[in-house]
Motif scaffolding. Structure first.
Motif, mmCIF file in Angstrom:
data_model
loop_
_atom_site.group_PDB
_atom_site.id
_atom_site.type_symbol
_atom_site.label_atom_id
_atom_site.label_comp_id
_atom_site.label_asym_id
_atom_site.label_seq_id
_atom_site.Cartn_x
_atom_site.Cartn_y
_atom_site.Cartn_z
ATOM 1 N N LEU A 7 0.918 -1.206 -0.005
ATOM 2 C CA LEU A 7 -0.060 -0.126 0.219
ATOM 3 C C LEU A 7 0.687 1.154 0.010
ATOM 4 O O LEU A 7 0.573 2.186 -0.727
ATOM 5 N N ARG A 8 1.802 1.217 0.614
ATOM 6 C CA ARG A 8 2.782 2.320 0.595
ATOM 7 C C ARG A 8 3.444 2.711 -0.536
ATOM 8 O O ARG A 8 3.692 3.728 -0.944
ATOM 9 N N MET A 9 4.066 1.716 -1.183
ATOM 10 C CA MET A 9 4.426 1.720 -2.429
ATOM 11 C C MET A 9 3.481 2.446 -3.461
ATOM 12 O O MET A 9 4.133 3.136 -4.259
ATOM 13 N N LEU A 10 2.347 1.851 -3.431
ATOM 14 C CA LEU A 10 1.444 2.459 -4.446
ATOM 15 C C LEU A 10 1.137 3.989 -4.258
ATOM 16 O O LEU A 10 1.062 4.752 -4.928
ATOM 17 N N LEU A 11 1.092 4.239 -2.714
ATOM 18 C CA LEU A 11 0.947 5.634 -2.432
ATOM 19 C C LEU A 11 2.122 6.542 -2.705
ATOM 20 O O LEU A 11 1.882 7.713 -3.373
ATOM 21 N N LEU A 12 3.242 6.023 -2.538
ATOM 22 C CA LEU A 12 4.348 6.729 -2.832
ATOM 23 C C LEU A 12 4.606 7.014 -4.257
ATOM 24 O O LEU A 12 4.865 8.293 -4.801
ATOM 25 N N THR A 13 4.151 5.908 -5.123
ATOM 26 C CA THR A 13 4.350 6.177 -6.547
ATOM 27 C C THR A 13 3.118 7.056 -7.275
ATOM 28 O O THR A 13 3.704 8.152 -7.671
ATOM 29 N N LEU A 14 2.034 6.919 -6.579
ATOM 30 C CA LEU A 14 1.003 8.098 -7.086
ATOM 31 C C LEU A 14 0.939 9.427 -6.575
ATOM 32 O O LEU A 14 1.219 10.305 -7.442
ATOM 33 N N LEU A 15 1.525 9.779 -5.297
ATOM 34 C CA LEU A 15 1.915 10.921 -4.875
ATOM 35 C C LEU A 15 2.957 11.631 -5.421
ATOM 36 O O LEU A 15 2.916 12.861 -5.709
ATOM 37 N N GLY A 16 4.061 10.920 -5.571
ATOM 38 C CA GLY A 16 5.186 11.456 -5.977
ATOM 39 C C GLY A 16 5.088 11.676 -7.599
ATOM 40 O O GLY A 16 5.708 12.676 -8.092
ATOM 41 N N ALA A 17 4.436 10.935 -8.408
ATOM 42 C CA ALA A 17 4.048 11.255 -9.750
ATOM 43 C C ALA A 17 3.246 12.587 -9.806
ATOM 44 O O ALA A 17 3.797 13.368 -10.705
ATOM 45 N N CYS A 18 2.299 12.695 -9.148
ATOM 46 C CA CYS A 18 1.450 14.086 -8.973
ATOM 47 C C CYS A 18 2.575 15.119 -8.653
ATOM 48 O O CYS A 18 2.384 16.508 -9.330
ATOM 49 N N SER A 19 3.444 14.994 -7.471
ATOM 50 C CA SER A 19 4.305 16.040 -7.220
ATOM 51 C C SER A 19 5.032 16.436 -8.204
ATOM 52 O O SER A 19 5.685 17.363 -8.353
ATOM 53 N N ALA A 20 5.766 15.349 -8.761
ATOM 54 C CA ALA A 20 6.900 15.800 -9.706
ATOM 55 C C ALA A 20 6.104 16.397 -11.079
ATOM 56 O O ALA A 20 6.698 17.429 -11.499
ATOM 57 N N GLY A 21 4.926 16.048 -11.534
ATOM 58 C CA GLY A 21 4.190 16.674 -12.535
ATOM 59 C C GLY A 21 3.827 18.179 -12.115
ATOM 60 O O GLY A 21 3.925 19.051 -12.854
ATOM 61 N N LEU A 22 3.401 18.315 -10.778
ATOM 62 C CA LEU A 22 3.020 19.728 -10.438
ATOM 63 C C LEU A 22 4.297 20.544 -10.431
ATOM 64 O O LEU A 22 4.239 21.770 -10.641
ATOM 65 N N LYS A 35 7.779 10.634 6.061
ATOM 66 C CA LYS A 35 8.640 10.109 5.075
ATOM 67 C C LYS A 35 7.838 10.300 3.765
ATOM 68 O O LYS A 35 8.293 10.505 2.733
ATOM 69 N N LEU A 36 6.628 10.046 3.889
ATOM 70 C CA LEU A 36 5.855 10.301 2.675
ATOM 71 C C LEU A 36 5.759 11.846 2.328
ATOM 72 O O LEU A 36 5.889 12.095 1.061
ATOM 73 N N GLY A 37 5.535 12.496 3.314
ATOM 74 C CA GLY A 37 5.479 13.976 2.843
ATOM 75 C C GLY A 37 6.680 14.539 2.162
ATOM 76 O O GLY A 37 7.049 15.404 1.563
ATOM 77 N N LEU A 38 8.045 13.775 2.917
ATOM 78 C CA LEU A 38 9.523 14.218 2.553
ATOM 79 C C LEU A 38 9.529 13.695 0.936
ATOM 80 O O LEU A 38 10.176 14.591 0.211
ATOM 81 N N GLY A 39 9.161 12.574 0.769
ATOM 82 C CA GLY A 39 9.235 12.156 -0.853
ATOM 83 C C GLY A 39 8.348 13.145 -1.519
ATOM 84 O O GLY A 39 8.709 13.190 -2.906
ATOM 85 N N MET A 40 7.288 13.466 -1.302
ATOM 86 C CA MET A 40 6.634 14.144 -2.167
ATOM 87 C C MET A 40 7.121 15.712 -2.422
ATOM 88 O O MET A 40 7.069 15.912 -3.590
#
Length: 353
Positions: free
Chosen positions: A64-79, A113-118
């Protein structure tokens, strides 16, 4: 230094070779494709795989964390890629990112850690936009997602080899919210508001400064700011100075490695080796984890760089980022002292220390 982030093992490194294999193999394929093709877009796939591999696939909530990191990281990079051309957009997006980081840190170390990655993905998206290697933020988010899904596929295979369920049982949402609320209550509201104000201010100023200066690799400045954001809530400036010096030494070491090698093949080999070791022996203390992750992310983003003659500009950007975080730390320290002095003068209770 972010004492409200709970950590059971602060100074020990926990070996996680399963996650290290996922991170190594996940980053190896995109980096090799980028090395042979010469297209820097594959770097986004490697960053997505590395960020997804920060979650342990053998853990109960790892998938679940891997999918969250992937989804939120992709949105943050594009933003971040989208906000790079406009100064107002950069200011608002980075200020919101800093506020979101402070908010997630209230709920424990893993949420932090999730917020840091984003926030780091946001920094990379803004910094890479000036290079002109990607056409639009949708391409950035797509490549990032593909890298994260590639690492997730490897994680599914690893769980199958260990005889584990491919998708473990998930807890009930009320139980999760109860645990998060318990973590949030550990930090007094006045301290968190002051810290959140500092995070939003310094991140917004960093994003605006990168936009106005037009630096081709502005993520060196913003990542240095993010790594230096561990402002001591008790107002101890020597601790903040030590963090800033550590960030500068880390970025200086990376610049020295890149300037000395200048060969993308050697940089890719070095990046894969260090990523494998860092993920296998990931530190438990949050402050050290921030430095470890920031170093690996910068190493990945610069592994195919051909402009290491701009080493001085990279160092100056890191220095500006660290000084900006120190300036905000000093402002919060003065604000805290003035608040305590005013409370003493009016015979009221001071802020919790």
């Amino acid at each position: 230094m972010l004492r409200f982030l709970p950590s059971r093992h602060r100074w020990t490194a926990t070996p996680a070779w399963g996650a290290a294999i996922v991170a190594g193999l996940g980053c190896a394929l995109p980096l090799l494709l980028g090395l042979f093709s010469g297209h820097s877009g594959f770097l986004w796939a490697s960053i997505g795989a590395f960020l997804a591999a920060q979650a342990d696939p053998l853990h109960r909530f790892g998938m679940l964390r891997m999918l969250l990191l992937t989804l939120l990281g992709a949105c943050s990079a594009g933003l971040g890629f989208w906000s790079a051309p406009g100064p107002l957009e950069s200011l608002l997006v980075f200020a919101t990112g800093g506020l979101l980081l402070a908010w997630l840190q209230r709920f424990g170390r893993e949420a932090g850690k999730l917020g840091l990655g984003m926030l780091i993905c946001l920094c990379l998206g803004q910094g890479q936009q000036c290079l002109g290697s990607m056409p639009n933020p949708y391409a950035v988010a797509t490549l990032f997602t593909l890298g994260g899904l590639w690492a997730t596929l490897l994680a599914f295979s690893l769980r199958g080899l260990h005889g584990l369920r491919l998708w473990p049982y998930m807890p009930h949402l009320p139980s999760v919210l109860k645990v998060l609320r318990r973590h949030a209550l550990r930090l007094p509201q006045p301290q968190w508001r002051l810290y959140a104000l500092g995070c939003a201010t310094v991140c917004g100023l960093a994003g605006l400064l990168v936009n106005l200066s037009g630096q081709p690799r502005g993520h060196w400045l913003t990542v240095a700011v993010v790594a230096s954001l561990q402002i001591d809530l008790k107002g101890r400036l020597p601790r903040a100075l030590k963090i800033a010096l550590t960030v500068l030494l880390t970025t200086g070491l990376l610049v020295l490695l890149g300037h000395g090698l200048r060969n993308p093949a050697q940089m890719v080999a070095l990046a894969l080796s260090l990523i494998l070791l860092n993920r296998a022996f990931q530190v438990g203390r949050y402050s050290l984890y921030v430095l470890q992750m920031g170093f690996c992310i910068l190493l990945l983003a610069e592994s195919l760089a051909q402009d290491w003659q701009l080493s001085r500009e990279r160092l100056i950007s890191s220095l500006i980022g660290a000084l900006l975080a120190l300036l905000v730390a000093l402002s919060l320290h003065i604000r805290r002292r003035l608040g305590g002095w005013h409370a003493d003068c009016t015979d009221t209770d001071a802020l919790p220390r």
